[in-house]
Write a protein that holds these residues in place. Structure first.
Motif, PDB file in Angstrom:
ATOM      1  N   LEU A 175       3.091  -3.351 -29.475  1.00 50.07           N
ATOM      2  CA  LEU A 175       4.523  -3.639 -29.621  1.00 50.07           C
ATOM      3  C   LEU A 175       4.982  -3.716 -31.079  1.00 50.07           C
ATOM      4  O   LEU A 175       5.961  -3.066 -31.452  1.00 50.07           O
ATOM      5  CB  LEU A 175       4.840  -4.951 -28.889  1.00 50.07           C
TER       6      LEU A 175
ATOM      7  N   LEU B  22       7.446  -0.930 -32.639  1.00 48.14           N
ATOM      8  CA  LEU B  22       8.817  -1.367 -32.909  1.00 48.14           C
ATOM      9  C   LEU B  22       9.176  -1.111 -34.370  1.00 48.14           C
ATOM     10  O   LEU B  22      10.293  -0.660 -34.668  1.00 48.14           O
ATOM     11  CB  LEU B  22       8.980  -2.851 -32.557  1.00 48.14           C
TER      12      LEU B  22
ATOM     13  N   ALA C 209       9.904   2.502 -34.559  1.00 47.64           N
ATOM     14  CA  ALA C 209      11.160   2.857 -33.887  1.00 47.64           C
ATOM     15  C   ALA C 209      12.360   2.459 -34.743  1.00 47.64           C
ATOM     16  O   ALA C 209      13.358   3.187 -34.814  1.00 47.64           O
ATOM     17  CB  ALA C 209      11.238   2.178 -32.520  1.00 47.64           C
TER      18      ALA C 209
ATOM     19  N   VAL D  91      19.806   7.899 -36.947  1.00 44.54           N
ATOM     20  CA  VAL D  91      21.057   7.644 -36.224  1.00 44.54           C
ATOM     21  C   VAL D  91      22.263   7.783 -37.154  1.00 44.54           C
ATOM     22  O   VAL D  91      22.265   7.242 -38.250  1.00 44.54           O
ATOM     23  CB  VAL D  91      21.036   6.243 -35.580  1.00 44.54           C
TER      24      VAL D  91
ATOM     25  N   ILE E 272      17.155   6.126 -30.074  1.00 44.81           N
ATOM     26  CA  ILE E 272      17.885   4.919 -29.676  1.00 44.81           C
ATOM     27  C   ILE E 272      17.292   4.348 -28.394  1.00 44.81           C
ATOM     28  O   ILE E 272      17.052   3.145 -28.291  1.00 44.81           O
ATOM     29  CB  ILE E 272      19.392   5.235 -29.498  1.00 44.81           C
TER      30      ILE E 272
ATOM     31  N   ARG F  27      14.284   4.656 -27.295  1.00 44.80           N
ATOM     32  CA  ARG F  27      12.969   4.089 -27.560  1.00 44.80           C
ATOM     33  C   ARG F  27      13.108   2.693 -28.188  1.00 44.80           C
ATOM     34  O   ARG F  27      12.382   1.762 -27.851  1.00 44.80           O
ATOM     35  CB  ARG F  27      12.172   5.017 -28.500  1.00 44.80           C
ATOM     36  N   LEU F  28      14.073   2.548 -29.096  1.00 45.91           N
ATOM     37  CA  LEU F  28      14.313   1.253 -29.729  1.00 45.91           C
ATOM     38  C   LEU F  28      14.737   0.215 -28.679  1.00 45.91           C
ATOM     39  O   LEU F  28      14.208  -0.904 -28.646  1.00 45.91           O
ATOM     40  CB  LEU F  28      15.395   1.417 -30.803  1.00 45.91           C
TER      41      LEU F  28
ATOM     42  N   LEU G  31      11.746  -0.838 -26.495  1.00 50.10           N
ATOM     43  CA  LEU G  31      10.806  -1.759 -27.146  1.00 50.10           C
ATOM     44  C   LEU G  31      11.426  -3.144 -27.330  1.00 50.10           C
ATOM     45  O   LEU G  31      10.753  -4.160 -27.130  1.00 50.10           O
ATOM     46  CB  LEU G  31      10.362  -1.195 -28.494  1.00 50.10           C
TER      47      LEU G  31
END
Lengths: 196, 196
Positions: A36, A40, A43, A51, B4, B6-7, B10
């Motif tokens: 995790l 994370l 990510a 983005v 997004i 995936r974020l 998690l």
């Protein structure tokens, strides 16, 4: 500040996490380093790098124009106006709308000092004037500020030659009358329809 | 899966965040790229690289031995046994204990198949036998499993020549009797003390 304290401090800034739950989340992450914590971190890094805001509608996506604006199967003749990207995502989850969107980035609010120039309204007026645009659906929230903003936008779009519509108000599907406010009940009664 | 999604996926694995609040948190992060998203990504990376388990007590810190075990002003003669690192942090926040700790990493639980060999108990027995250790405080939770574990450890420490003690039970400071369970009220009555 140590690495752990800094992590807790930053996690506590997320909506829905207070100082105590941020500590729990930090511990949860540290104990799951490979499954995790590291994914994370990656990510977040990927999202930071990829983005961007869609220059057309204001949606957040990894491409500009966003996936919605690029989708040729969607009807560009109908524009649904929402306050926030979260509202756009909610409508997309419902899967009930196949047109384009326009994200305002907030609502008019005298109290918070948000005027028309702070919202994405001029771009909306320009889009409404484009060839092929037939309808603008005002899907701001059913709050006082949301409805004030919708009325203001309806005025601004009056001479653009498009149909301006709003979402229906009434009893939420699955809702129980006993738990609804008076305003919703009055509206649902006033807008009643014949049952075939 | 997009960056997004995936974020969100998690973030939804953190305790206290569900799918909906994970989406809110992701949007909150993306909108605050420089003030929150990038610092959080860096903090997670730093924590992944630096945090380790203290070989002596089981605490999580950026050093091994941890800051508590290294602190020469603390009394190494008293060891406080806790279930989890979160409990150690809670006691440290209270600032009421100036000895050393021992993190079990769980409690005995027949239901979950956790036996003595799954917990950090042999190391505790070895520490209790060391020169200078006078007292072991059993600060496991006041749950059935926590108290079962405390009794088991007390038995194991019986021939180590240390005082074994437990936390006091009673009315929490600031607590209202009306909201307390029967067990707490019975204990608080049984262990009443004279008021000077």
């Amino acid at each position: 500040m140590g690495d752990i304290e800094r992590l807790v401090h930053l996690l506590a800034k997320l909506p829905g996490l207070g100082p105590r739950s941020a500590r729990r989340a930090a511990l949860h992450l540290i104990k799951r380093r490979e499954s995790l914590l590291e994914p994370l971190a990656a990510a977040l890094g990927d999202a930071a790098a990829s983005v961007r805001t869609c220059a057309t509608c204001g949606n957040l996506d990894t491409t500009d124009p966003c996936a919605v604006c690029r989708d040729a199967r969607r009807d560009g003749g109908v524009i649904c106006v929402v306050e926030d990207v979260a509202d756009l995502w909610a409508l997309e989850r419902a899967g009930a709308f196949r047109g384009h969107y326009h994200v305002l980035g907030g609502v008019l609010s005298a109290l918070d000092g948000v005027g028309p120039e702070d919202l994405n309204i001029p771009a909306l007026v320009a889009r409404a004037r484009e060839d092929g645009v037939r309808e603008v659906i005002l899907a701001t929230n059913a709050t006082v500020d949301g409805q004030t903003t919708a009325h203001y936008i309806a005025d601004r779009l009056a001479d653009c030659g498009v149909v301006v519509s709003g979402l229906a108000h009434g009893v939420p599907v699955g809702g129980e009358l006993d738990y609804l406010d008076d305003g919703t009940l009055s509206t649902a009664l006033k807008d009643r329809h014949p049952v075939s």
